[in-house]
Write an enzyme that holds these catalytic residues in place. Structure first.
Site: not given
Ligand code: AMP
Length: 555
Positions: A323, A178, A433, A438
């Site tokens: 994940e 990540t 918040k 929110w």
């Molecule tokens: P990563 O593992 O670095 O790809 O990050 C994943 C995170 O990116 C997710 O848990 C979301 O918080 C954010 N994310 C992915 N796709 C979207 C989307 N279409 N809209 C908003 N947030 C997103």
């Protein structure tokens, strides 16, 4: 009953036997490489032969530091098909993360692109204890003091074709970390079955849909969750593929779409914002492009509308995580929406959409109860399924907080409407918040990007004495614009109650991005931690932020 395991072998077999003449195109610094799946197959077998000759055995991990190229693509298949594990490493992470990741994964051999990725490996070499060989993904090696470096093409030219061994579907085939904007990066492992399942899922029309007639351009970096698995789905489908090479800019992408007649591509919103700007000013024929999958962060509504209205390109909004092996939901209008007017369909499609086939979800409130699907109630999104990891590698302390009886706690705060459409409100750690209520940063960002003078905008929470947190907007103006903070607040005030309005608007040259191209809200929060306080304390001549007056409005 089937005695076959779910592995990547049939994907490779299908591409090389059923579509041997279909092209793979890869842009390099000195022009493009263009070859067929047949040649791809030969080189991939030879690469596996070369890796085997330098002692890579089933179960070993091979790290890659690479851009989107045909050589990297060969590694995508050679490593898992020989029974080893492909570990794609983000080539632009800070040094200490790279060092930690390579050590944590025990990578033995690194495949590294020339230029910046190789320089990183050279600079960190004394700290990469477990690595014994470096293969530069090029036709020769650069000048270097390291004595364990060889050139990819020379190894491939000299190696014998490798015979794929029998594979088990449960053996690890891939690994990613990540992005780690907070704390150390966390590793996840993907088995053969997980990659198979996810690539199949992506290829179905219920998710993205990839077909032999598609020309797929891979814009998502190959180190970002396997380029959202599209390279695997594309091989399985037998689609032509285009790899745009190191750090492609908007001009490169536009030209590749035109020259290669790209039909399908995917990437984070920032890429598409810059492409739109380029298309505004240049005459490029992108009429072949049918679909763009936008995800990784929320797709701004303005970007979706402009691609659809001005370029006749359908934008498919997708959500996913490292994940969940990337894509976990895609927004499509359900069949029953066919008769709806355009705006009503858009409202649905602008959300993060419908969970992809094979997965299940629920929304969980802070007290552990399930949240109803009414489009309003918010909760943390939990997901499970064969494409969702069950644990972090080597991190028992992180597992405890992230998994719950087979569910992944995504850390994303969302609503689900009566039709099952998921809509993200915020990342739990980005939530604002204010006085216990929110405020959705995603919603404010979307609205800001509807303004003609706004190029990009990120909204963050900053600490506040009275309301605990208040929003601050970081706005990148379009060139030539003289937009003021008051203009911005007035614009937002047309849609939102006063207590939602940012306490400050800071204009930035460019919103800082993470290594995967998302808004880096952690950096913004560190930088502007004090930005909201001035107005709240009346230092800018304003009174308090009006929260009390507006409580009535909010209720
Ligand atoms: P990563 O593992 O670095 O790809 O990050 C994943 C995170 O990116 C997710 O848990 C979301 O918080 C954010 N994310 C992915 N796709 C979207 C989307 N279409 N809209 C908003 N947030 C997103």
């Amino acid at each position: 009953m089937s005695s076959s395991e779910l592995t990547l072998r049939p994907f490779f077999w299908r591409a090389t036997n059923l579509f041997p003449e279909t092209e793979v195109v890869s842009r390099g610094p000195d022009g493009s490489t263009r070859y067929t799946y047949r040649e791809f197959g030969d080189r991939t077998r030879a690469l596996a032969g070369a890796l085997s000759a330098i002692g890579i055995d089933p179960g070993d991990r091979v790290g890659t530091f690479g851009w989107n190229t045909h050589r990297h693509y060969e590694a995508y298949f050679a490593i898992p098909l020989m029974g080893a594990q492909l570990h794609t490493i983000n080539a632009v992470l800070p040094d200490e993360h790279v060092e930690f990741i390579v050590d944590d994964a025990s990578d033995e051999v690194l495949l590294v692109d020339p230029g910046e990725p190789f320089e990183t490996v050279e600079r960190l070499w004394d700290r990469l204890d477990g690595v014994r060989e470096v293969i530069v993904m090029d036709d020769s090696i650069p000048d270097t003091d390291l004595d364990c470096v060889s050139a990819f093409d020379e190894l491939v030219a000299d190696a014998d074709a490798f015979d794929w061994p029998e594979l088990s579907e449960d053996q690890p085939a891939g690994m990613c970390y990540t992005s780690g904007t907070t704390g150390r990066p966390k590793g996840v492992e993907y088995t053969q079955k997980m990659i198979y399942s996810h690539a199949m899922m992506v290829a179905t029309p219920s998710a993205i849909g990839v077909d032999e007639s598609d020309v797929v351009m891979h814009v998502v970096p190959m180190y970002h969750v396997n380029s959202w698995e599209l390279p695997f789905s594309s091989a399985m489908a037998g689609a032509k593929q285009v790899y745009p090479g190191p750090s492609p800019d908007a001009e490169t992408l536009a030209r590749l779409i035109e020259e290669e007649e790209v039909t399908l591509t995917a990437g984070v919103p920032t890429v598409w914002i810059t492409l739109l700007e380029y298309l505004d000013e240049h005459d490029v024929d992108v009429s072949s492009l049918e679909r763009i999958v936008v995800g990784g962060s929320a797709a701004p509504h303005a970007v979706v509308r402009r691609f659809e209205d001005e370029h006749d390109v359908v934008v498919e909004h997708a959500w996913g995580m490292t994940e969940t092996m990337s894509i976990g939901s895609v927004s499509r209008a359900k069949g029953r929406a066919r008769g709806w007017d355009r705006e009503a369909r858009f409202e649905k499609r602008a959300k993060q959409g419908l969970l992809s086939p094979g997965m299940e979800m629920k929304l969980v409130a802070e007290d552990g109860t399930e949240v109803p699907w009414d489009g309003e109630s918010v909760g943390e999104l939990y997901v499970r399924g064969p494409t969702v990891v069950g644990e972090y590698y080597n991190r028992p302390e992180a597992n405890a907080g992230s998994f719950d009886e087979g569910w992944l706690k995504t850390g994303d705060i969302a609503t689900v409407d009566e039709d099952g459409y998921l809509e993200l409100v915020d990342r739990a750690k980005d939530v604002i918040k204010s006085g216990g209520e929110w405020i959705s940063s995603i919603e404010l960002e979307n609205e800001l990007m509807e303004h003609d003078d706004v190029r990009e905008a990120a909204v963050i929470a900053v600490p506040h004495d009275r309301w605990r947190e208040r929003p601050v907007a970081c706005v990148g103006r379009r060139s030539g614009s003289d937009l003021t903070a008051d203009d911005v607040l007035e614009f937002l005030g047309e849609t939102y109650p006063r207590w939602w309005l940012p306490d400050s608007v800071v204009f930035v040259e460019e919103v800082p991005k993470t290594a995967t191209g998302k808004f880096d809200k952690k950096r913004l929060r560190d930088r502007y931690a004090d930005a909201g306080l001035a107005r709240a304390h009346g230092d800018e001549g304003g009174d308090d932020d009006g929260r009390e007056d507006d409580d009535a409005e909010a209720n």
